[in-house]
Design a protein around this motif. Structure first.
Motif, PDB file in Angstrom:
ATOM      1  N   UNK A 102       0.842  -1.202   0.000  1.00 47.09           N
ATOM      2  CA  UNK A 102       0.000   0.000   0.000  1.00 47.09           C
ATOM      3  C   UNK A 102       0.877   1.253   0.000  1.00 47.09           C
ATOM      4  N   UNK A 103       1.354   1.629   1.181  1.00 46.30           N
ATOM      5  CA  UNK A 103       2.312   2.725   1.289  1.00 46.30           C
ATOM      6  C   UNK A 103       1.933   3.974   0.526  1.00 46.30           C
ATOM      7  N   UNK A 104       2.893   4.504  -0.233  1.00 46.78           N
ATOM      8  CA  UNK A 104       2.705   5.763  -0.953  1.00 46.78           C
ATOM      9  C   UNK A 104       1.847   5.634  -2.205  1.00 46.78           C
ATOM     10  N   UNK A 105       1.434   4.425  -2.544  1.00 44.90           N
ATOM     11  CA  UNK A 105       0.674   4.253  -3.782  1.00 44.90           C
ATOM     12  C   UNK A 105      -0.580   5.114  -3.813  1.00 44.90           C
ATOM     13  N   UNK A 106      -1.213   5.290  -2.658  1.00 41.84           N
ATOM     14  CA  UNK A 106      -2.463   6.052  -2.619  1.00 41.84           C
ATOM     15  C   UNK A 106      -2.234   7.551  -2.847  1.00 41.84           C
ATOM     16  N   UNK A 107      -0.983   7.991  -2.796  1.00 36.72           N
ATOM     17  CA  UNK A 107      -0.680   9.412  -2.936  1.00 36.72           C
ATOM     18  C   UNK A 107      -0.060   9.763  -4.288  1.00 36.72           C
ATOM     19  N   UNK A 108       0.172   8.786  -5.128  1.00 36.37           N
ATOM     20  CA  UNK A 108       0.839   9.056  -6.398  1.00 36.37           C
ATOM     21  C   UNK A 108       0.003   9.967  -7.283  1.00 36.37           C
ATOM     22  N   UNK A 109       0.654  10.953  -7.875  1.00 35.18           N
ATOM     23  CA  UNK A 109      -0.053  11.950  -8.673  1.00 35.18           C
ATOM     24  C   UNK A 109      -0.688  11.400  -9.925  1.00 35.18           C
ATOM     25  N   UNK A 110      -0.133  10.338 -10.480  1.00 34.93           N
ATOM     26  CA  UNK A 110      -0.670   9.762 -11.708  1.00 34.93           C
ATOM     27  C   UNK A 110      -2.006   9.036 -11.482  1.00 34.93           C
ATOM     28  N   UNK A 111      -2.344   8.815 -10.219  1.00 32.02           N
ATOM     29  CA  UNK A 111      -3.493   7.990  -9.867  1.00 32.02           C
ATOM     30  C   UNK A 111      -4.616   8.865  -9.306  1.00 32.02           C
ATOM     31  N   UNK A 112      -5.836   8.651  -9.792  1.00 32.75           N
ATOM     32  CA  UNK A 112      -6.981   9.397  -9.274  1.00 32.75           C
ATOM     33  C   UNK A 112      -7.913   8.521  -8.429  1.00 32.75           C
TER      34      UNK A 112
END
Length: 418
Positions: A102-112
């Motif tokens: 999980x980690x930083x994946x939820x904060x990645x800019x490419x992802x909405x």
């Protein structure tokens, strides 16, 4: 490899975003750095197993300042993405496992939008973590109940009673024939009923009942607290002859539950309150299949899955799937946990529960109002559940069976319109 399955939303190429996710959560970053050799990437890099676009949308679920700066527009694609992470990157470390999948994946800019849908581990990797101390078989053995679900209830009112008042209610419930009683999740160590006083008062009643009838009742005392206090509380429960403690998993955290598991042989009743914040949105957060893997690796024995036809928002099939997963081993030994149905449950929801989980009998069925608010008192509430079980396990109609059970007939009349 540790497998993770996601539901991803992005206006960019999903395959490129998936590859970026794999790099971000293993050996890479947004640019190649010194020391990031091909050999290192081969050994420690995560691998994208599959990407499958399942939907296209005209608008994003969430905004992204990163995409806005890039002037990125267009269709937003949702895709199922599967990524494998090397076990060597994690070791037997639950917080790091959670950070990897999980980690930083939820904060990645490419992802909405992003939802972690599932986590899978190999039998060898699962063996590196704690198993349930009691699990299904140990819980049944402690209660002497083999052939039916376990019927239980919750201390109500939720909070405000003194230890003596709680003990008096427990005495009534023991005499009514319940198998299991738990504290409410909001009752930790309140001034009105400190945990040490509450445990001593209640266990005096439970011991007297056991001595008189030969029948055990399991009490899940809520020990939710900081780690040192949880250990002290568990020790006190054990010293008083108790068999179970309850903890709010999401607020104690993976490390807290792991520490509690290592410290005590008591059954850990895992309460999932707050899970809706993680899993309720269909495109955001962490779904139950992934979440339950993490807490089962921490060593819980019982796990709440909410209830069917109850007061919460979960669809029936989602609750059923959660229970079936609890009843499925993670590894190659029996590490199943007891699914706990709760929230608005009563005799009339028992049949739906039994049918939707494949007519399995290994579950705990907790009825608060369904027992305590029965017109004939808690004894009538318990009797209504047992009568309902006789009917549903035999494939009989509840209304027909109620002709032979006054308690069931009263339950159907009282709770049937809810």
């Amino acid at each position: 490899m540790i497998g993770a399955r996601y539901l991803l939303e992005t206006p960019l190429d999903p395959e490129k975003v998936a590859a970026m996710m794999a790099g971000e959560q293993s050996a890479g970053t947004f640019v190649r750095v010194p020391g990031e050799t091909d050999e290192l990437r081969e050994r420690h890099g995560a691998r994208v197993r599959s990407v499958r676009v399942v939907e296209e949308r005209d608008a994003p679920t969430l905004s992204s300042a990163y995409l806005e700066r890039k002037g990125q527009a267009g269709l937003w694609r949702r895709a199922e993405v599967e990524i494998d992470y090397p076990e060597e990157n994690v070791g037997a470390n639950l917080p790091t496992l959670a950070a990897v999948v999980a980690g930083n994946l939820f904060d990645l800019g490419e992802i909405t939008a992003l939802k972690l849908m599932d986590v899978t581990v190999t039998p060898d990797y699962r063996a590196r973590f704690a198993r349930p101390a009691c699990g299904i078989a140990g819980t049944r053995k402690a209660l002497g109940v083999d052939e039916r679900p376990l019927f239980g209830t919750i201390i109500k009112p939720n909070i405000g009673m003194s230890p003596d008042e709680i003990a008096a209610l427990v005495k009534t419930l023991c005499e009514a024939g319940v198998d299991f009683i738990k504290d409410d999740e909001i009752v930790g160590n309140p001034a009105c009923a400190p945990v040490a006083e509450r445990v001593s008062a209640v266990m005096d009643v439970v011991r007297r009942h056991r001595d008189k009838t030969g029948r055990s009742v399991m009490i899940a005392f809520n020990v939710t607290d900081e780690v040192d206090a949880m250990r002290r509380h568990a020790d006190h429960v054990a010293a008083e002859g108790g068999s179970c403690v309850m903890a709010s998993l999401n607020w104690c955290g993976l490390s807290g539950i792991e520490t509690l598991r290592r410290h005590t042989p008591l059954a850990i009743h895992g309460h999932r309150n707050g899970f809706g914040a993680f899993g309720r949105h269909p495109a955001l957060g962490i779904a139950f299949p992934a979440w339950q893997v993490l807490y089962r690796l921490a060593g819980v024995d019982h796990l709440h899955v909410h209830g069917m036809g109850g007061k919460f928002a979960d669809p029936t099939e989602e609750v059923a799937d959660a229970a079936r997963r609890c009843l499925t081993p993670l590894g190659d030994t029996d590490d199943r946990v007891m699914p706990v149905f709760s929230s608005g449950q009563w005799a009339g929801t028992l049949g739906l529960t039994y049918d939707r989980i494949g007519q399995a009998r290994d579950f705990m069925f907790l009825a608060g109002g369904g027992i305590l608010a029965h017109p004939d008192g808690p004894g009538g509430g318990v009797e209504s559940l047992r009568a309902a079980w006789e009917a549903v396990s035999a494939g009989a109609d509840l209304s027909e069976h109620a002709r032979r059970s006054k308690a069931l007939a009263m339950a159907l009349e009282t709770f049937g319109g809810r």
